[in-house]
Each structure stands twice: as C-alpha cells, then as structure tokens.
Design an enzyme around this catalytic site. Structure first.
Site, short mmCIF file in Angstrom:
data_model
loop_
_atom_site.label_atom_id
_atom_site.label_comp_id
_atom_site.label_asym_id
_atom_site.label_seq_id
_atom_site.Cartn_x
_atom_site.Cartn_y
_atom_site.Cartn_z
N GLU A 180 0.93 -1.19 0.01
CA GLU A 180 -0.06 0.08 0.09
C GLU A 180 0.83 1.14 0.00
O GLU A 180 1.42 1.54 0.96
CB GLU A 180 -0.92 -0.15 1.26
CG GLU A 180 -1.96 -1.07 1.43
CD GLU A 180 -2.82 -1.07 0.19
OE1 GLU A 180 -3.07 -0.12 -0.35
OE2 GLU A 180 -3.44 -2.32 -0.15
N CYS B 16 -1.82 9.49 2.27
CA CYS B 16 -1.17 8.94 0.91
C CYS B 16 -2.29 9.06 -0.37
O CYS B 16 -2.23 9.21 -1.30
CB CYS B 16 -1.02 7.31 0.89
SG CYS B 16 -2.53 6.47 1.60
#
Length: 510
Positions: free
Chosen positions: A247, A281
């Site tokens: 991720e 993110c």
C-alpha cells in the site's frame, strides 16, 4: 472485555498488566524491540506452532479476537487520542474520524459478515464430465503474516490489516512505525493485553530491526509506506517467494473541469488536502484546471481556509504538525526549490514543525514539487486548456493511488474515469472513498499492489483453495480418458468437457 481463552504471559514485548488512567507512564519508558528472553525467530516459531495447532481456524476464535480488538479500541479511545496528539498534533476530530472510527467500522463490518465470508463457494462452473462432482472453493488462512505500518495514520494502518488477518484465521506479527513513538508504545502495551499472545505479537524497533525481521520467512507481508522501502520489501520477500501487499502512494491529482460550484469544490478540496496536515497517501497532491477555473478557485480557497482555521492557522487547534524535523525540512526544501508562485500561506515555524496550508500557481510539470509525492500541506495548481490535455497529463505520470474529478457535468467525470487508471477514484470529493468497507482500497502500478478493507482484506489474507470431490457415477464418461487412446474417445471427451453453451443441453454453471 472477556479474557482470551488462549492468552498466557510471554516475554517478547512489554505490555500492561492492569488498566492505566494516564498515558504519561507509557511515554516515559521505551518499548524494546525484543529483549534477551526471545529472539525474532523464537517469536515467529511460537506463532507458527500456534497456527499449525489449528487454534485460529474456528469461527468462534476469530470472532472472539475481533471482539477483543473492538474492546481495545473502545476502552482506550482517550489513550489513543493522546498518543496521536503527541505524535502528530492530531486534533481530536481527525483522530476519531480517521483512526478510531474507521477501525471500528471495519471491525463491525467484519464481525457482521465473517460467517458468510468463511462459507465454501459452490457457484462453480461445471461441464458434463464433472456434473455429479462436489466442486467448491475454500478460503483458508495463510499462516504467520507480517504487517508493517506507516507513521501518518499509525493506528488504523496497523489495525485494519490486523482485522483482515484475524478474520481470515492467521497469526500476525505487527511492526508499527517507530516514527510515531507514542502510538507505537501504546500498541505494544495494549495488543498483548487484549489479544491472544500466542497468535499476535508486536515487535518494535527501527529500520535495522525491520531489515533483520524481513530475513525471516513469513506467509504474507503487508506493507504500507514509501515506494523506496517497498522495493526493499520485495527483495526481502523474494528468497522465500513470500506474497506481498504493498500500500504505497503517489501523486494523486484533483482534476477540476467544466461547470462547478466553486465554493463547494473549495471546501471539499481544502478539507481533503489539509486533513492530517496533508500527510495522507490519498490526499490530493496537485490540482489540474483551466486558468479561468484557477482564477475563480483561489478566492474561494482563501475564504475557505480562513473559515476552517482562522486568520492565523498556526494558532488553530484544528490543524496538526509535520511528524518530524526531518520531514519538515524535506517539505521546506521542496517549497524553496519550486519555481511556482506562493499565493496562499507559505508561513512556517521549525520549532514546532508547522507549515501553513500553502497554495502555489504557475507550477510546471518539471517543478520540484512535481517530482515526488508532496505529503504535506502544499498544493500546487497546474493549468491545462482542455479535458483531453488534462487526461493526457494524468496518463503521462505514474498511476496514482487515488484520482479525483470535480465537475457538475456527469460526462466529464465519466470521461476521466473511462480514460485513466488509478488505485481508487472519487468524483466531487476527496479521500472519503477509503472509509467505505465495501470498496477495495489499494494501488495499481507504482502506487501499490493488492487491496484490503472489508471483504477485500479477508481475501488478501486467505488462500482460495479449489476443491473437487469426485463421484463414482458417470464412469462411462471417465473411461474415455483411459488408454488405449483413440480419436473416437477424444471426440466424446472434448464434447463432455466443453463449456460451450448448449453443447450438451446444459449451462456452464451448475
């Protein structure tokens, strides 16, 4: 909280033995990575022995652990808020929304659906040759998995993968980010208190400790963080052929085009960009719009930021701080090297790692701010002249973790969606798509591989085992495959094993 039936004292991490009323004592002592009583390999061997015993397989065990994890979050909400504030100066609102509630929602979702997820899947396509056979897919746990968290959301980026690993029946080693020491130490204290200590362990330490940990064999590695470290994770996993979920992140664009309610767009853009001080993110990394839209957007952004944080954002209780002096200097260096023009914000204070919400215009593709993910409260605006030019710009870059399109015109949103690729997509808002457990969350290309949240995390930590129990009936069909071979038997066997519709008066799914 009900005590876990398989918990027993162990020595490989510090943990609390009674409820604490203050978090101060936790922060005043360090949590060792491992003490002399247990090495990394001993911890892994202990968990692997537990997994091989089958204790994690039953539904009731998994449900008990999920319930205990739910209790951990619910009973320690104030301690969690205090740790997050100490590490990141996170406002209570943001801590609850993006760390606590998102974890609770994933737990609720998993507990509600666990029994269904664990059921064998029988909706399998069959042909005539297998019509009488029992064919199904079993979801089976992988084994001992490693979960490496990130510092920007130090609670939920550890606990959400853990929810999935528990639901799928695995044992897990957790490696929280050492950058957020308060949250790291809190997790090291609470996890062994609430969860089975034979099945789940927290190992704390720095980069060298993580490198050492990665030399061990795991059945899956789940990593959240940077692309640079992700390459090291892949290299470490290769000798053991360990599957990985990465991720990562990237430069997630916000494309504003066509007719738009500029005031609403400014509010949603500011909230999603400057939430967690831009250290997300999935935060919009930059804006793409026409010059006309930019000129209308800037006054709306100024007004919105003043409404959100007041005339002096540095005095607001609703904006956090950059996580470390090193990260603060990196952002300031990018800002100083930029050839763009600062039109909003730009103020900073090194002593408390503060950077004001900052907006720049006249930014070019070659600018210092456009070479890597910003990961802070700095928003460049790039101008394009057409929808096609904007799409072309997005497609020239690495595939982002998220892509946002703001437009009142459905055709614009649909066109961008159909002609781009990204980990996730959200029209007319930012970052909120990641909070829905029913949607997979993950990257594509340079922004990551694999996904989780809800059922998708359960699948990530499960092996889908194809199973067939054959019947002794229809042996006249089976004998066609036995030697001596003949073209006659081959013709009949091809007919019996085909999936072509109506080839034998049936259908492909039985």
């Amino acid at each position: 909280m009900k005590p876990c039936p398989v918990c027993r004292p162990i020595h490989y991490t510090y943990f609390a033995t009674k409820t604490r009323n203050s978090i101060g004592h936790i922060f005043s002592r360090s949590v060792p990575f491992l003490n002399e009583m247990a090495s990394q390999s001993e911890v892994i061997d202990r968990l692997r022995a537990t997994f091989r015993s089958g204790v994690t397989f039953p539904e009731q065990f998994r449900m008990t652990q999920l319930q205990n994890l739910l209790s951990l979050v619910e009973e320690n909400e104030q301690l969690i808020q205090d740790a997050l504030h100490k590490d990141l100066h996170k406002p209570k609102f943001e801590s609850v929304l993006s760390e606590i509630q998102i974890t609770l929602n994933d737990l609720y979702f998993a507990m509600e659906n666990l029994r269904t997820w664990m059921q064998p899947e029988y909706n399998i396509g069959k042909n005539l040759a297998t019509r009488m056979d029992d064919c199904f897919i079993r979801r089976e746990p992988l084994g001992v998995v490693l979960i490496i968290g990130a510092w920007n959301y130090p609670l939920h980026l550890i606990l959400l993968p853990l929810v999935a690993a528990i639901a799928a029946g695995n044992c897990a080693i957790l490696k929280p980010s050492e950058i957020c020491q308060a949250t790291e130490q809190l997790l090291a204290e609470l996890i062994p208190k609430y969860l089975s200590q034979d099945c789940y362990a927290v190992l704390c330490g720095g980069a060298e400790d993580t490198k050492s940990l990665l030399k061990n064999k795991f059945d899956h590695i789940f990593y959240t963080g940077s692309q640079v470290v992700a390459r090291s994770i892949l290299l470490a996993a290769a000798p053991h052929l360990t599957p990985v979920t990465l991720e990562l992140g990237g430069k997630s664009p916000c494309f504003i085009y066509g007719h738009i309610d500029i005031q609403k767009a400014a509010k949603r853009l500011c909230w999603s960009k400057f939430f967690n001080t831009g250290q997300s993110c999935v935060a919009p990394d930059y804006v793409l719009c026409t010059a006309q839209t930019r000129d209308a957007l800037l006054p709306a952004l100024r007004e919105t930021l003043r409404t959100f944080y007041g005339p002096d954002p540095g005095a607001s209780l609703d904006i956090g701080r950059i996580v470390t002096p090193r990260h603060w200097r990196r952002l300031m260096d990018m800002l100083e090297k930029s050839k763009g023009k600062v039109v909003i914000g730009g103020e900073s204070r090194e002593e408390d790692r503060y950077i004001a919400p900052t907006v720049l215009v006249d930014v070019q593709e070659s600018d210092a701010l456009m070479q890597e993910e910003i990961f802070g409260p700095i928003l460049p605006i790039l101008t394009i002249e057409s929808l096609e030019e904007g799409i072309d710009y997005i497609n020239r870059q690495e595939k982002p973790l998220a892509l946002y399109v703001f437009s009142d015109e459905t055709s614009v949103v649909t066109t961008v969606l159909n002609n781009t690729s990204s980990g996730g997509f959200c029209g007319n808002d930012g970052i909120v798509h990641m909070a829905l457990p029913g949607l997979p969350f993950g990257g594509v290309g340079a922004s990551g591989m694999g996904s989780y949240h809800g059922r998708w995390g359960f699948e990530t930590f499960s092996h889908r085992r194809g199973c067939m129990n054959r019947s002794w009936l229809l042996e006249r069909v089976n004998v066609l495959r036995y030697p001596p071979y003949s073209d006659y038997n081959l013709g009949w066997l091809r007919w019996a094993t085909t999936f072509k519709k109506n080839s034998w008066g049936g259908c492909s799914v039985m």
